[in-house]
Design a protein around this motif. Structure first.
Motif, PDB file in Angstrom:
ATOM      1  N   VAL A 174      29.309  26.592  42.925  1.00 41.91           N
ATOM      2  CA  VAL A 174      29.009  25.542  41.946  1.00 41.91           C
ATOM      3  C   VAL A 174      30.317  24.934  41.436  1.00 41.91           C
ATOM      4  CG1 VAL A 174      27.872  24.998  39.749  1.00 41.91           C
ATOM      5  CG2 VAL A 174      26.913  26.769  41.234  1.00 41.91           C
ATOM      6  N   ALA A 175      31.286  25.814  41.137  1.00 46.34           N
ATOM      7  CA  ALA A 175      32.577  25.347  40.609  1.00 46.34           C
ATOM      8  C   ALA A 175      33.273  24.429  41.598  1.00 46.34           C
ATOM      9  CB  ALA A 175      33.463  26.552  40.279  1.00 46.34           C
ATOM     10  N   SER A 197      25.676  27.321  33.074  1.00 45.63           N
ATOM     11  CA  SER A 197      25.335  26.243  33.989  1.00 45.63           C
ATOM     12  C   SER A 197      23.831  26.213  34.239  1.00 45.63           C
ATOM     13  CB  SER A 197      26.068  26.445  35.318  1.00 45.63           C
ATOM     14  OG  SER A 197      25.648  25.482  36.252  1.00 45.63           O
ATOM     15  N   THR A 198      23.348  25.021  34.535  1.00 44.08           N
ATOM     16  CA  THR A 198      21.945  24.890  34.943  1.00 44.08           C
ATOM     17  C   THR A 198      21.755  25.436  36.351  1.00 44.08           C
ATOM     18  OG1 THR A 198      22.548  22.684  35.683  1.00 44.08           O
ATOM     19  CG2 THR A 198      21.423  22.846  33.551  1.00 44.08           C
ATOM     20  N   GLU A 199      22.851  25.597  37.086  1.00 44.37           N
ATOM     21  CA  GLU A 199      22.771  26.039  38.483  1.00 44.37           C
ATOM     22  C   GLU A 199      22.854  27.562  38.566  1.00 44.37           C
ATOM     23  OE1 GLU A 199      22.279  23.186  40.697  1.00 44.37           O
ATOM     24  OE2 GLU A 199      21.993  22.721  38.575  1.00 44.37           O
ATOM     25  N   GLY A 200      21.782  28.245  38.189  1.00 40.97           N
ATOM     26  CA  GLY A 200      21.793  29.704  38.209  1.00 40.97           C
ATOM     27  C   GLY A 200      21.268  30.247  39.522  1.00 40.97           C
ATOM     28  N   GLY A 201      21.474  31.554  39.699  1.00 35.96           N
ATOM     29  CA  GLY A 201      20.912  32.222  40.872  1.00 35.96           C
ATOM     30  C   GLY A 201      21.729  32.033  42.133  1.00 35.96           C
ATOM     31  N   MET A 202      22.741  31.169  42.092  1.00 37.07           N
ATOM     32  CA  MET A 202      23.599  31.040  43.275  1.00 37.07           C
ATOM     33  C   MET A 202      25.038  31.382  42.926  1.00 37.07           C
ATOM     34  SD  MET A 202      22.694  27.110  43.430  1.00 37.07           S
ATOM     35  CE  MET A 202      24.001  26.055  43.928  1.00 37.07           C
ATOM     36  N   ASP A 203      25.903  31.349  43.933  1.00 39.88           N
ATOM     37  CA  ASP A 203      27.314  31.652  43.722  1.00 39.88           C
ATOM     38  C   ASP A 203      27.927  30.679  42.741  1.00 39.88           C
ATOM     39  OD1 ASP A 203      27.757  33.788  45.226  1.00 39.88           O
ATOM     40  OD2 ASP A 203      28.669  32.743  46.932  1.00 39.88           O
ATOM     41  N   TYR A 250      22.910  30.077  34.749  1.00 39.48           N
ATOM     42  CA  TYR A 250      24.053  30.989  34.856  1.00 39.48           C
ATOM     43  C   TYR A 250      24.697  31.105  33.485  1.00 39.48           C
ATOM     44  CZ  TYR A 250      28.751  32.682  35.787  1.00 39.48           C
ATOM     45  OH  TYR A 250      29.915  33.419  35.754  1.00 39.48           O
ATOM     46  N   MET A 251      25.112  32.321  33.112  1.00 38.24           N
ATOM     47  CA  MET A 251      25.859  32.462  31.862  1.00 38.24           C
ATOM     48  C   MET A 251      26.805  33.657  31.924  1.00 38.24           C
ATOM     49  SD  MET A 251      24.439  32.564  27.973  1.00 38.24           S
ATOM     50  CE  MET A 251      23.644  30.977  28.197  1.00 38.24           C
ATOM     51  N   HIS A 258      31.041  19.572  37.398  1.00 40.23           N
ATOM     52  CA  HIS A 258      30.545  18.960  36.156  1.00 40.23           C
ATOM     53  C   HIS A 258      29.279  19.651  35.657  1.00 40.23           C
ATOM     54  CE1 HIS A 258      28.507  17.025  39.519  1.00 40.23           C
ATOM     55  NE2 HIS A 258      27.513  16.768  38.690  1.00 40.23           N
ATOM     56  N   LEU A 259      28.694  20.532  36.479  1.00 45.84           N
ATOM     57  CA  LEU A 259      27.486  21.237  36.032  1.00 45.84           C
ATOM     58  C   LEU A 259      27.820  22.583  35.379  1.00 45.84           C
ATOM     59  CD1 LEU A 259      25.063  20.432  38.982  1.00 45.84           C
ATOM     60  CD2 LEU A 259      25.200  19.352  36.722  1.00 45.84           C
ATOM     61  N   ILE A 260      29.115  22.848  35.207  1.00 46.12           N
ATOM     62  CA  ILE A 260      29.505  24.068  34.486  1.00 46.12           C
ATOM     63  C   ILE A 260      30.035  23.683  33.109  1.00 46.12           C
ATOM     64  CG2 ILE A 260      31.037  26.082  34.455  1.00 46.12           C
ATOM     65  CD1 ILE A 260      30.968  26.113  37.446  1.00 46.12           C
ATOM     66  N   PHE A 261      29.455  24.264  32.077  1.00 44.64           N
ATOM     67  CA  PHE A 261      29.871  23.997  30.698  1.00 44.64           C
ATOM     68  C   PHE A 261      30.619  25.206  30.157  1.00 44.64           C
ATOM     69  CE2 PHE A 261      25.844  21.783  31.351  1.00 44.64           C
ATOM     70  CZ  PHE A 261      26.137  20.497  30.922  1.00 44.64           C
ATOM     71  N   THR A 262      31.492  24.958  29.197  1.00 43.03           N
ATOM     72  CA  THR A 262      32.111  26.098  28.514  1.00 43.03           C
ATOM     73  C   THR A 262      32.039  25.881  27.009  1.00 43.03           C
ATOM     74  OG1 THR A 262      34.285  25.052  28.602  1.00 43.03           O
ATOM     75  CG2 THR A 262      33.785  26.637  30.336  1.00 43.03           C
ATOM     76  N   GLU A 263      31.882  26.989  26.310  1.00 41.26           N
ATOM     77  CA  GLU A 263      31.893  26.971  24.853  1.00 41.26           C
ATOM     78  C   GLU A 263      32.944  27.982  24.429  1.00 41.26           C
ATOM     79  OE1 GLU A 263      29.655  24.905  23.044  1.00 41.26           O
ATOM     80  OE2 GLU A 263      30.965  25.456  21.380  1.00 41.26           O
ATOM     81  N   GLU A 264      33.988  27.507  23.775  1.00 43.09           N
ATOM     82  CA  GLU A 264      35.054  28.412  23.334  1.00 43.09           C
ATOM     83  C   GLU A 264      34.709  28.962  21.956  1.00 43.09           C
ATOM     84  OE1 GLU A 264      38.891  28.324  24.237  1.00 43.09           O
ATOM     85  OE2 GLU A 264      38.248  27.963  26.295  1.00 43.09           O
TER      86      GLU A 264
END
Ligand code: GDP
Ligand code: MN
Length: 397
Positions: free
Chosen positions: A145-146, A135-141, A118-119, A151-157
């Protein structure tokens, strides 16, 4: 303004983002032609048929299907075009499908299993920076995931003045657990995606899924793009991509009349000057126990022509049981607005079939009230807001 998946992908591709290739089709015959052409260009034997509507979750609703032959393409395209697609993101009536994207099948077998990520890129208003969420958890809602595995969602500011720095792109690839060719591909993908977001003045780019193919290519399989309406004046080509069929028809018509209108579910029509007052008016209607049927900002010049246009738009909503006009006369004098309301009402004749409550405050409010009260029309005046809200409640119950 939202783009269709196929439009978003074309935009991404123009910035060097690798995409699942596809051709849009309006009929089953066009779909077959598109599939043949794609096979020539990409060598793909299988195709995915994807409904093009402004709503996510199409896969779950039966709007994304895999075709393993040209016969399948024809049958599936025929099935999907014209259907009312109901997804978790549409209303119960669903959205009518006018066109499909015929795309190459990119989940082909190979050395590795295809993987979905996911991106998205959006603005973090809190920090004033752009933000890449992935996130590594793509293809789903992503909402799911949130909630379940935040913890499987990352952010880069990303500081908009500096842009996406190379080490940040590498960190994204690293956090997604990539190595080798896929790692390099991902750094290129993220950089190009970020550039596309900035250069097109978007407020959202969401790619779900981003796919790692079995031969380690990174590409966008889906795209959700929202462009900033306030910046469209400098993207004439993008502005032309607007598909009015996807929008609320009353809102489109209001927009063409220069009215700022948002359709809502309640039964009290609102006509207000200024967006802030319009929002406050909606709050107060709710507080008095009612439900606003719309948000409507008529803008600064509430003359007879504009008031009449606003009446027409509000009355297109069959749920409206009363109309509350709440105008603050600052630069525009209340007596002029009152006269505008009276003239518009007379012009409309029988078309106005619901009670009208008018509250005018500000310059010449007293003269305005006299005009309304002496007009002989079925219009009630009010001075204080509470009084107006109560009069509305009295008629809608
Ligand atoms: P959404 O349901 O509206 O988000 O539409 P997507 O474009 O994300 O597609 C939904 C799902 O269809 C994806 O998550 C994939 O699992 C599947 N899909 C999309 N493209 C392909 C493809 O080329 N081949 C196969 N086998 N499945 C695909
Ligand atoms: Mn998707």
């Amino acid at each position: 303004m939202n783009l269709h998946e196929y439009q978003g992908k074309e935009l991404l591709s123009s910035f060097g983002v690798r995409i699942q290739r596809g051709i849009v089709a309006q009929s089953a015959d066009e779909a077959v032609e598109a599939a043949k052409k794609l096979t020539e260009e990409t060598g793909t034997g299988w195709h995915v048929i994807k409904a093009q509507v402004h709503a996510g979750g199409r896969g779950k609703g039966g709007g994304v299907k895999l075709a393993k032959s040209l016969d399948d393409v024809k049958t599936l395209a025929d099935q999907i075009i014209g259907m009312n697609l109901v997804t978790p993101q549409t209303s119960a009536e669903g959205k009518k499908v006018h066109q499909v994207l015929i795309a190459e099948d990119v989940y082909y077998p190979g050395d590795n299993e295809p993987e979905e990520y996911y991106m998205s890129v959006l603005l973090n208003r809190g920090t004033g920076k752009n933000m890449i969420m992935y996130s590594t958890e793509g293809g789903m809602d992503i909402e799911q995931v949130a909630e379940e595995t935040p913890h499987l969602i990352f952010t880069e500011e990303v500081d908009p003045a500096l842009g996406l720095l190379p080490f940040q792109a590498r960190r994204v690839a690293f956090n997604l657990g990539l190595s080798g060719i896929a790692f390099k591909e991902m750094t290129k993908f993220v950089s190009a995606l970020y550039t596309a977001y900035v250069k097109s003045d978007a407020s959202l780019f969401e790619i779900n899924p981003v796919l790692k193919t079995s031969d380690d290519k990174i590409m966008a399989v889906d795209s959700k793009v929202t462009l900033d309406d306030n910046a469209l004046y400098r993207h004439k080509d993008l502005a032309e991509l607007r598909d009015k069929r996807e929008e609320n028809p009353i809102e489109v018509e209001a927009g063409e009349l220069g009215l700022n209108y948002v359709d809502l579910d309640g039964n009290v029509g609102c006509m207000v000057n200024g967006a802030g007052l319009a929002m406050a008016t909606m709050d107060l209607i709710k507080q008095a126990g009612g439900e606003p049927a719309n948000f409507l900002d008529v803008g600064g010049t509430a003359d007879a022509a504009r008031v009449e246009a606003a009446f027409k738009i509000i009355l297109k909503d069959p749920n409206v049981k009363a109309i509350l006009i709440n105008i603050f006369g600052g630069i525009v004098r209340c007596d002029r607005v009152a006269q505008g309301v009276i003239d518009a009402y007379k012009n409309m004749g029988d078309a106005i079939n619901v009670p009208i409550i008018v509250r005018l405050q500000g310059t010449n409010a007293d003269i305005a009230k006299e005009l309304i009260d002496g007009s002989g029309l079925d219009v009630q005046s009010a001075v204080e807001f509470q009084e107006a809200a109560d009069k509305v409640q009295a008629v809608v119950g």
